[in-house]
Write a protein that holds these residues in place. Sequence first.
Motif, mmCIF file in Angstrom:
data_model
loop_
_atom_site.group_PDB
_atom_site.id
_atom_site.type_symbol
_atom_site.label_atom_id
_atom_site.label_comp_id
_atom_site.label_asym_id
_atom_site.label_seq_id
_atom_site.Cartn_x
_atom_site.Cartn_y
_atom_site.Cartn_z
ATOM 1 N N ARG A 3 10.088 0.360 -35.597
ATOM 2 C CA ARG A 3 9.545 -0.059 -36.895
ATOM 3 C C ARG A 3 8.178 -0.694 -36.706
ATOM 4 N NH1 ARG A 3 12.720 2.354 -40.692
ATOM 5 N NH2 ARG A 3 14.884 2.108 -40.064
ATOM 6 N N LYS A 4 7.330 -0.590 -37.731
ATOM 7 C CA LYS A 4 5.990 -1.167 -37.695
ATOM 8 C C LYS A 4 6.029 -2.610 -38.180
ATOM 9 C CE LYS A 4 3.733 3.229 -38.619
ATOM 10 N NZ LYS A 4 2.969 4.005 -39.581
ATOM 11 N N GLY A 24 19.097 -3.969 -34.377
ATOM 12 C CA GLY A 24 19.003 -3.008 -33.274
ATOM 13 C C GLY A 24 17.718 -2.199 -33.281
ATOM 14 N N ASP A 25 17.009 -2.175 -34.435
ATOM 15 C CA ASP A 25 15.712 -1.504 -34.474
ATOM 16 C C ASP A 25 14.716 -2.274 -33.615
ATOM 17 O OD1 ASP A 25 16.642 0.405 -36.234
ATOM 18 O OD2 ASP A 25 15.623 -0.412 -38.005
ATOM 19 N N SER A 26 13.716 -1.599 -33.113
ATOM 20 C CA SER A 26 12.652 -2.228 -32.341
ATOM 21 C C SER A 26 11.418 -2.382 -33.220
ATOM 22 C CB SER A 26 12.296 -1.367 -31.127
ATOM 23 O OG SER A 26 13.393 -1.286 -30.267
ATOM 24 N N VAL A 27 10.753 -3.510 -33.056
ATOM 25 C CA VAL A 27 9.529 -3.798 -33.801
ATOM 26 C C VAL A 27 8.401 -3.972 -32.794
ATOM 27 C CG1 VAL A 27 8.375 -5.424 -35.357
ATOM 28 C CG2 VAL A 27 10.802 -4.907 -35.669
ATOM 29 N N VAL A 28 7.364 -3.194 -32.982
ATOM 30 C CA VAL A 28 6.207 -3.292 -32.100
ATOM 31 C C VAL A 28 5.308 -4.408 -32.603
ATOM 32 C CG1 VAL A 28 4.175 -2.099 -31.228
ATOM 33 C CG2 VAL A 28 6.312 -0.849 -31.555
ATOM 34 N N GLY A 32 4.226 -7.441 -27.687
ATOM 35 C CA GLY A 32 5.315 -6.687 -27.084
ATOM 36 C C GLY A 32 6.306 -6.196 -28.113
ATOM 37 N N THR A 33 7.315 -5.525 -27.653
ATOM 38 C CA THR A 33 8.342 -4.967 -28.526
ATOM 39 C C THR A 33 9.523 -5.934 -28.601
ATOM 40 O OG1 THR A 33 7.663 -2.728 -27.965
ATOM 41 C CG2 THR A 33 9.847 -2.994 -28.920
ATOM 42 N N VAL A 34 10.020 -6.141 -29.823
ATOM 43 C CA VAL A 34 11.136 -7.042 -30.068
ATOM 44 C C VAL A 34 12.265 -6.240 -30.709
ATOM 45 C CG1 VAL A 34 11.884 -9.067 -31.381
ATOM 46 C CG2 VAL A 34 9.592 -9.010 -30.386
ATOM 47 N N THR A 35 13.480 -6.460 -30.267
ATOM 48 C CA THR A 35 14.643 -5.826 -30.884
ATOM 49 C C THR A 35 15.218 -6.764 -31.932
ATOM 50 O OG1 THR A 35 15.135 -4.629 -28.840
ATOM 51 C CG2 THR A 35 16.926 -4.844 -30.444
ATOM 52 N N LEU A 36 15.371 -6.268 -33.154
ATOM 53 C CA LEU A 36 15.890 -7.105 -34.242
ATOM 54 C C LEU A 36 17.359 -7.422 -34.004
ATOM 55 C CD1 LEU A 36 14.213 -5.362 -37.301
ATOM 56 C CD2 LEU A 36 13.466 -7.432 -36.102
ATOM 57 N N VAL A 37 17.737 -8.669 -34.247
ATOM 58 C CA VAL A 37 19.130 -9.088 -34.074
ATOM 59 C C VAL A 37 19.873 -9.128 -35.408
ATOM 60 C CG1 VAL A 37 18.671 -10.341 -31.943
ATOM 61 C CG2 VAL A 37 18.514 -11.544 -34.129
ATOM 62 N N SER A 75 14.955 -12.402 -34.890
ATOM 63 C CA SER A 75 15.703 -12.955 -36.026
ATOM 64 C C SER A 75 14.875 -12.868 -37.308
ATOM 65 C CB SER A 75 16.042 -14.428 -35.783
ATOM 66 O OG SER A 75 16.915 -14.571 -34.707
ATOM 67 N N TRP A 76 15.562 -12.669 -38.406
ATOM 68 C CA TRP A 76 14.941 -12.719 -39.728
ATOM 69 C C TRP A 76 14.627 -14.185 -40.014
ATOM 70 C CZ3 TRP A 76 18.290 -13.020 -44.647
ATOM 71 C CH2 TRP A 76 17.495 -12.983 -45.798
ATOM 72 N N ILE A 77 13.395 -14.487 -40.407
ATOM 73 C CA ILE A 77 12.996 -15.859 -40.723
ATOM 74 C C ILE A 77 12.781 -15.957 -42.220
ATOM 75 C CG2 ILE A 77 11.293 -17.678 -40.306
ATOM 76 C CD1 ILE A 77 12.910 -16.914 -37.804
ATOM 77 N N HIS A 78 13.592 -16.801 -42.852
ATOM 78 C CA HIS A 78 13.522 -16.960 -44.309
ATOM 79 C C HIS A 78 14.117 -18.332 -44.653
ATOM 80 C CE1 HIS A 78 12.623 -15.199 -48.149
ATOM 81 N NE2 HIS A 78 13.874 -15.270 -48.588
ATOM 82 N N VAL A 79 14.418 -18.573 -45.906
ATOM 83 C CA VAL A 79 14.860 -19.892 -46.355
ATOM 84 C C VAL A 79 16.197 -20.339 -45.745
ATOM 85 C CG1 VAL A 79 13.560 -19.785 -48.501
ATOM 86 C CG2 VAL A 79 15.901 -18.918 -48.449
ATOM 87 N N HIS A 80 16.985 -19.416 -45.227
ATOM 88 C CA HIS A 80 18.269 -19.795 -44.619
ATOM 89 C C HIS A 80 18.088 -20.465 -43.256
ATOM 90 C CE1 HIS A 80 17.423 -15.926 -42.763
ATOM 91 N NE2 HIS A 80 18.347 -16.192 -41.850
#
Length: 89
Positions: A3-4, A24-28, A32-37, A75-80
């Motif tokens: 993913r971009k 599990g998607d990878s973000v460039v 570097g590349t990060v795998t989403l958790v 990790s998704w970063i948001h209000v939670h």
Amino acid sequence: MLRKSLMINPMDSVVMVLEDAKKGDSVVTPKGTVTLVEDVEFAHKASISDMKKGQPVIKYGEEIGYLLKDVSAGSWIHVHNMGCDRGKI
């Protein structure tokens, strides 16, 4: 799936995901590349490294808040899991 993402400033600790992404998607990123958790929706933030509770969240080269708990890279970063004291007095 790859993913971009967009990092505004080299000091940023998060990137903005440029399309809906699944765990599990990878973000460039420029760092570097990060795998989403977890799933991250379009235009939401994802951490690019492991971060500790209380650590500032940096976007646009500026602190936009602080973490409410420890998070892993991807990790998704948001209000939670991010607090912000702007507007609170």
